[in-house]
Design an enzyme around this catalytic site. Structure first.
Site, mmCIF file in Angstrom:
data_model
loop_
_atom_site.group_PDB
_atom_site.id
_atom_site.type_symbol
_atom_site.label_atom_id
_atom_site.label_comp_id
_atom_site.label_asym_id
_atom_site.label_seq_id
_atom_site.Cartn_x
_atom_site.Cartn_y
_atom_site.Cartn_z
ATOM 1 N N ASN A 176 38.912 37.757 27.758
ATOM 2 C CA ASN A 176 37.486 37.995 27.486
ATOM 3 C C ASN A 176 36.774 36.640 27.478
ATOM 4 O OD1 ASN A 176 35.343 39.913 26.944
ATOM 5 N ND2 ASN A 176 35.235 39.060 24.887
ATOM 6 N N ASP A 214 37.640 41.663 29.823
ATOM 7 C CA ASP A 214 37.517 41.651 31.287
ATOM 8 C C ASP A 214 38.793 42.113 31.977
ATOM 9 O OD1 ASP A 214 35.419 39.719 30.196
ATOM 10 O OD2 ASP A 214 34.789 40.131 32.255
HETATM 11 O O1 MRU Z 1 30.847 35.992 32.329
HETATM 12 P P1 MRU Z 1 30.365 37.343 31.908
HETATM 13 O O2 MRU Z 1 29.052 37.331 31.220
HETATM 14 O O3 MRU Z 1 30.447 38.349 33.021
HETATM 15 O O4 MRU Z 1 31.450 37.783 30.830
HETATM 16 C C1 MRU Z 1 31.333 39.027 30.196
HETATM 17 C C2 MRU Z 1 32.299 39.209 29.109
HETATM 18 O O5 MRU Z 1 33.174 38.405 28.869
HETATM 19 C C3 MRU Z 1 32.222 40.499 28.367
HETATM 20 O O6 MRU Z 1 32.597 40.316 27.044
HETATM 21 C C4 MRU Z 1 33.175 41.447 29.079
HETATM 22 O O7 MRU Z 1 32.781 41.680 30.390
HETATM 23 C C5 MRU Z 1 33.461 42.708 28.425
HETATM 24 S S1 MRU Z 1 32.134 43.695 27.925
HETATM 25 C C6 MRU Z 1 31.579 44.741 28.935
#
Ligand code: MRU
Length: 344
Positions: free
Chosen positions: A248, A238
């Site tokens: 992440n 992220d």
């Molecule tokens: O809380 P979320 O579902 O938005 O978290 C998403 C993640 O942690 C993914 O692993 C991350 O965005 C990277 S992949 C595109």
């Protein structure tokens, strides 16, 4: 991405509306949600109708384009600023959201005082951001595939698939490319409590593509490392800092420690919008804490002792020293070099 034999993106612009696959309804129901206001888009990001770093980046970009359509001519800049603030504060950890919203904002305000033109530019800019993001993820697939040997058994966490991006995915882009090339691979999908993005979404995407996989409880990955049944780990991120630390989904760090302990490569795959060049190291990344009820309740059922407090951090930091390489659209780099090298 292929869903029920048709091609979809996770978010797209159609006839003046933003459309997105409702990720809260998957895998039970395949529903397309429609949006005509940036306030509704902000709610969709906050409540995770759309989620995943690059996907919320694109949704935010389209959200700002919607704001530009309704902003009064006399208060165009101020309205866009307000909309920008609302959108980027919905979820604090993924920097793609800030990058997507800011990109459309900067492009649109360049054309003030020609407001009709600025409105058009906002739509064009949001589409451009989304198309670029999709193309970068396609490239992540091609490049990441070179790290996957035939026969590999791969662990991934959360959903870093096409749903989490505009298309293709980040970690899953490489897995898709390996499968499409005919490599025999197997994917361990960690379920990803408390919202089960692995069990609900990654498993759905893999099934749609016919890729062999199994869902494992988050707590089972150590067992499979110990059994020597995991050959490599790939996740998305992220936010990536200048020193190569990443944020992440919560639970990523412990998998990286397990990988290092067992001498297994741990790869992180990201488009350029996930780098934060203002962030020196992991401690600078804001970590989102989500509502207690995500942990207490699932499917309407109270799972935990109702009186006990809950802590629900949604992301963790994996230090660069646990990451073998970062896969980017510009190539594969050591984590500490990735931020500079990927930007060229
Ligand atoms: O809380 P979320 O579902 O938005 O978290 C998403 C993640 O942690 C993914 O692993 C991350 O965005 C990277 S992949 C595109």
């Amino acid at each position: 991405m292929r869903i029920n034999n048709a091609d979809y993106r996770s978010v797209w612009w159609e006839h003046g509306r933003l459309k997105m696959i409702d990720q809260n309804r998957l895998p039970q129901d395949f529903v397309i949600a429609e949006f005509t206001s940036h306030e509704a888009v902000a709610d969709a990001i906050r409540y995770m109708t759309v989620r995943g770093a690059p996907a919320i980046g694109a949704a935010g970009a389209f959200g700002l384009a919607l704001a530009a359509q309704s902003a009064p001519e006399t208060k165009f800049r101020a309205s866009l600023k307000q909309a920008r603030q609302l959108l980027i504060t919905t979820r604090p950890t993924a920097v793609d959201l800030v990058n997507g919203v800011n990109y459309v904002y900067e492009e649109a305000i360049r054309f003030i005082p020609d407001i009709p033109h600025a409105r058009q530019v906002a739509i064009l800019a949001a589409n451009e951001f989304a198309n670029r993001s999709a193309e970068e993820c396609r490239m992540l697939g091609e490049i990441g595939n070179t790290l996957i040997p035939d026969g590999a058994r791969i662990l991934t966490h959360c959903n870093a698939g096409a749903l989490a991006t505009v298309d293709w995915g980040t970690a899953l882009a490489a897995i898709r490319a390996a499968h499409r090339e005919g490599k025999q691979i197997f994917v361990y999908v960690s379920e990803t409590r408390p919202r089960f993005q692995g069990a609900r979404l990654t498993a759905f995407e893999l099934e749609q593509e016919g890729i062999s996989h199994a869902i494992i409880p988050d707590s089972a990955s150590g067992y499979y490392f110990w059994k020597k049944e995991i050959d490599l780990v790939i996740t998305g991120a992220d936010r990536v800092c200048l020193n190569g630390d990443i944020a992440n989904k919560i639970g990523t760090y412990q998998k990286a420690i397990l990988a290092k302990e067992h001498g297994i490569p741990f790869y992180v795959s990201v488009p350029l919008s996930t780098f934060d060049l203002t962030c020196k190291e992991g401690g600078d990344i804001p970590i989102e804490f989500r509502p207690d009820d995500e942990v207490r309740i699932f499917g309407g059922v109270q799972l935990s002792n109702p009186g006990s407090p809950v802590l629900n951090p949604s992301f963790d930091i994996t230090p660069a020293s646990y990451i073998t390489s970062i896969i980017t659209p510009a190539g594969i780099f050591a984590p500490e070099e990735a931020a500079k090298k990927a930007q060229g």
